[in-house]
Scaffold this motif. Structure first.
Motif: not given
Length: 139
Positions: A114-136
């Motif tokens: 259903v999706g993939t999320v990557t972060a360059n080193n520490e996740p930023d606000h955009a990656a955090d939001a993408e991870c939450e969306a993946l969980g949803e």
């Protein structure tokens, strides 16, 4: 209520931070969530969950972590056919090839990716939001 497993390996803590955001998203969407370190997840566990988020950072020459995560991944792959899954992880060099390779491997199992999320080193606000969306999505 759907049951979601968030299974991951982390070396520096970045992938763990991403896992926490996936967990938050799945819980917000009403799922029951179990957080599992990769060495404690096995093929027999797959059937216990409606969806599984799998997290691993890029290691070495942009590959999955080889001593814990890769063996677990190889073990569970046969059980993923038809299972709703999502992939996430961080990287610090290269261009994210490890996720492209992992995505292809996941798709070859017949899983419902259903999706993939990557972060360059520490996740930023955009990656955090993408991870939450993946969980949803997984919930």
């Amino acid at each position: 209520m759907s049951k979601v497993a968030v299974v991951y390996w982390t070396g520096t803590g970045n992938t763990q931070k991403m896992a926490q955001k996936v967990i938050e998203g799945a819980k917000k969407a009403g799922a029951g969530v179990t957080e599992i370190f990769a060495d404690s997840f096995h093929e027999a566990d797959v059937a216990s969950y409606d969806a599984i988020a799998l997290g691993c950072p890029a290691m070495g020459a942009e590959v999955l972590e080889e001593s814990v995560f890769q063996p677990m991944w190889d073990e569970v792959k046969p059980a993923l056919k038809g299972k709703k899954i999502g992939l996430f992880g961080s990287w610090g060099w290269g261009g994210g090839v490890w996720m492209e390779d992992w995505t292809s491997d996941a798709e070859s199992t017949g899983a419902d990716l259903v999706g993939t999320v990557t972060a360059n080193n520490e996740p930023d606000h955009a990656a955090d939001a993408e991870c939450e969306a993946l969980g949803e999505k997984l919930a």
